[in-house]
Design an enzyme around this catalytic site. Structure first.
Site, PDB file in Angstrom:
ATOM      1  N   THR A 151       0.821  -1.106   0.156  1.00  0.00           N
ATOM      2  CA  THR A 151      -0.134  -0.008  -0.085  1.00  0.00           C
ATOM      3  C   THR A 151       0.745   1.200  -0.052  1.00  0.00           C
ATOM      4  O   THR A 151       1.913   1.292   0.462  1.00  0.00           O
ATOM      5  CB  THR A 151      -0.858   0.086   1.341  1.00  0.00           C
ATOM      6  OG1 THR A 151      -1.756  -1.157   1.243  1.00  0.00           O
ATOM      7  CG2 THR A 151      -1.513   1.273   1.501  1.00  0.00           C
ATOM      8  N   ARG A 179     -15.077  -5.230  -0.181  1.00  0.00           N
ATOM      9  CA  ARG A 179     -14.498  -5.042   0.848  1.00  0.00           C
ATOM     10  C   ARG A 179     -13.841  -3.663   1.003  1.00  0.00           C
ATOM     11  O   ARG A 179     -13.010  -3.415  -0.060  1.00  0.00           O
ATOM     12  CB  ARG A 179     -13.680  -6.365   1.445  1.00  0.00           C
ATOM     13  CG  ARG A 179     -12.702  -6.002   2.748  1.00  0.00           C
ATOM     14  CD  ARG A 179     -11.373  -5.327   2.600  1.00  0.00           C
ATOM     15  NE  ARG A 179     -10.396  -5.301   3.618  1.00  0.00           N
ATOM     16  CZ  ARG A 179      -9.279  -4.821   3.919  1.00  0.00           C
ATOM     17  NH1 ARG A 179      -8.767  -4.033   2.517  1.00  0.00           N
ATOM     18  NH2 ARG A 179      -8.639  -4.960   4.795  1.00  0.00           N
ATOM     19  N   GLY A 181     -11.186  -1.314   3.096  1.00  0.00           N
ATOM     20  CA  GLY A 181     -10.079  -1.351   4.406  1.00  0.00           C
ATOM     21  C   GLY A 181      -9.943  -0.085   4.970  1.00  0.00           C
ATOM     22  O   GLY A 181     -10.929   0.857   4.884  1.00  0.00           O
ATOM     23  N   ASP A 182      -9.135   0.189   5.508  1.00  0.00           N
ATOM     24  CA  ASP A 182      -8.925   1.737   6.503  1.00  0.00           C
ATOM     25  C   ASP A 182      -8.449   2.700   5.648  1.00  0.00           C
ATOM     26  O   ASP A 182      -8.919   3.865   5.732  1.00  0.00           O
ATOM     27  CB  ASP A 182      -7.720   1.299   7.452  1.00  0.00           C
ATOM     28  CG  ASP A 182      -6.386   0.920   6.760  1.00  0.00           C
ATOM     29  OD1 ASP A 182      -6.496  -0.181   5.944  1.00  0.00           O
ATOM     30  OD2 ASP A 182      -5.473   1.848   6.995  1.00  0.00           O
ATOM     31  N   THR A 201      -0.807   1.945   7.172  1.00  0.00           N
ATOM     32  CA  THR A 201      -0.746   0.821   6.428  1.00  0.00           C
ATOM     33  C   THR A 201      -0.834  -0.525   7.162  1.00  0.00           C
ATOM     34  O   THR A 201      -0.544  -0.215   8.573  1.00  0.00           O
ATOM     35  CB  THR A 201       0.430   0.710   5.463  1.00  0.00           C
ATOM     36  OG1 THR A 201       0.429  -0.415   4.874  1.00  0.00           O
ATOM     37  CG2 THR A 201       1.709   1.072   6.152  1.00  0.00           C
ATOM     38  N   GLY A 202      -1.192  -1.382   6.803  1.00  0.00           N
ATOM     39  CA  GLY A 202      -1.367  -2.724   7.588  1.00  0.00           C
ATOM     40  C   GLY A 202      -2.614  -3.288   7.529  1.00  0.00           C
ATOM     41  O   GLY A 202      -3.500  -3.375   6.471  1.00  0.00           O
ATOM     42  N   GLY A 204      -6.044  -3.596   7.527  1.00  0.00           N
ATOM     43  CA  GLY A 204      -7.199  -2.754   7.501  1.00  0.00           C
ATOM     44  C   GLY A 204      -8.265  -2.978   8.407  1.00  0.00           C
ATOM     45  O   GLY A 204      -8.632  -1.843   9.180  1.00  0.00           O
TER      46      GLY A 204
HETATM   47  N1  ASP Z   1      -4.276  -1.195   4.840  1.00  0.00           N
HETATM   48  C1  ASP Z   1      -4.628  -1.887   3.563  1.00  0.00           C
HETATM   49  C2  ASP Z   1      -5.949  -2.471   3.849  1.00  0.00           C
HETATM   50  O1  ASP Z   1      -6.217  -3.236   4.706  1.00  0.00           O
HETATM   51  C3  ASP Z   1      -3.552  -2.808   3.139  1.00  0.00           C
HETATM   52  C4  ASP Z   1      -2.122  -2.423   3.633  1.00  0.00           C
HETATM   53  O2  ASP Z   1      -1.821  -1.469   4.200  1.00  0.00           O
HETATM   54  O3  ASP Z   1      -1.229  -3.324   3.367  1.00  0.00           O
HETATM   55  O4  ASP Z   1      -6.587  -2.140   2.723  1.00  0.00           O
END
Ligand code: ASP
Length: 280
Positions: A151, A179, A181-182, A201-202, A204
């Site tokens: 991301t 779906r 995410g965050d 990031t991470g 979500g």
């Molecule tokens: N945060 C992103 C999501 O969950 C994915 C990521 O940051 O790797 O969509």
């Protein structure tokens, strides 16, 4: 005023790739060139993110991870801290640069978040460039070679001390269609106010539960130290929810902070008048 742009390329297990480092450098340069020329932080974060959306080694725009139907479905958001204007889009098919569509929404100001078919209808009505959805699917993603995270996000402060934040993603590999995410949720993956700009990031679902970006911005009001706020946000994330996260932030004085969960690394690049650095 001290200008700065800080860009991330996603959090994940340790994964050091020269191609991604070069892409990061290009993105930081694109953002910084705008700030250096006296431009606005909102334009700088959009430009930096756009470079990485076009780079197939990142999980945003072209080269995004695939959902469980094998499709690219993207989310993006950006926020202007000085005015609190925001634009976000999600569950998009056939949009090579979701951050540009989010910017259009921000400028119009009527809605903050549009998703799916409604977002595409909005794009078509404004003659926004769309591509055949399969053009965003890279061979590497098809073969699951590049089942990496990646991301992208950027935060910046311009010569007026105005802050902005932008984030763009294909989400998580194998996700259910529809779906979100965050990333496109203002306050979770993306947030900016007059004091701090944040991009996350991470995982979500966990970032949403923590409302992580806004949580960091609130903490900054008590402890105006970007490095400490980033570190503490990731510590609290680890204590309260499962999964991993990374966060970047910059304040109106041009001070930057970043952190990622233990055992992970987060490619990032920072440019200030002192120079440009890329690291993990
Ligand atoms: N945060 C992103 C999501 O969950 C994915 C990521 O940051 O790797 O969509």
């Amino acid at each position: 005023m001290s200008i700065a742009v800080l860009v991330h390329g996603g959090v994940g297990p340790h994964d050091f790739q020269t191609a991604r480092e070069q892409g990061m450098e290009k993105a930081v340069q694109a953002g910084y060139a705008i700030l250096e020329a006296g431009g606005e932080s909102l334009d700088a974060v959009q430009a930096a993110v756009r470079v990485l959306e076009d780079d197939p080694t990142f999980n945003a725009g072209t080269g995004s991870v695939l959902n469980e139907l094998g499709e690219v479905e993207t989310d993006a958001a950006l926020m202007d801290g000085a005015t609190r204007r925001a634009g976000a889009v999600g569950a998009l098919h056939g949009v090579g640069n979701p951050v540009d569509l989010a910017r259009l929404l921000l400028e119009e100001g009527r809605h903050v978040l549009l998703v799916g078919d409604g977002a595409l209808r909005y794009a078509r009505q404004r003659h926004f460039p769309l591509v055949e959805p399969h053009k965003l699917v890279t061979a590497a993603q098809k073969k699951h070679w590049a089942d990496h995270r990646g991301t992208v996000g950027a935060v910046a402060v311009d010569h007026r001390g105005h802050l902005a934040s932008a984030t763009s993603t294909g989400g998580i590999a194998g996700k259910h269609p529809g779906r979100l995410g965050d990333t496109p949720l203002i306050g979770s993956g993306t947030f900016a106010d007059s004091r701090l700009a944040v991009s996350c990031t991470g995982d979500g679902e966990s970032i949403i539960r923590m409302v992580l970006a806004h949580e960091a911005a609130c903490r900054y009001r008590e402890v105006p130290d970007p490095s400490r706020v980033a570190r503490e946000a990731i510590e609290r994330f680890g204590l309260e929810v499962t999964g991993i996260a990374g966060i970047i932030l910059v304040d109106s004085g041009g001070r930057a902070g970043w952190a990622s969960s233990p055992g992970t690394s987060m490619l990032h690049g920072l440019a200030t008048p002192e120079g440009l650095t890329v690291g993990y």
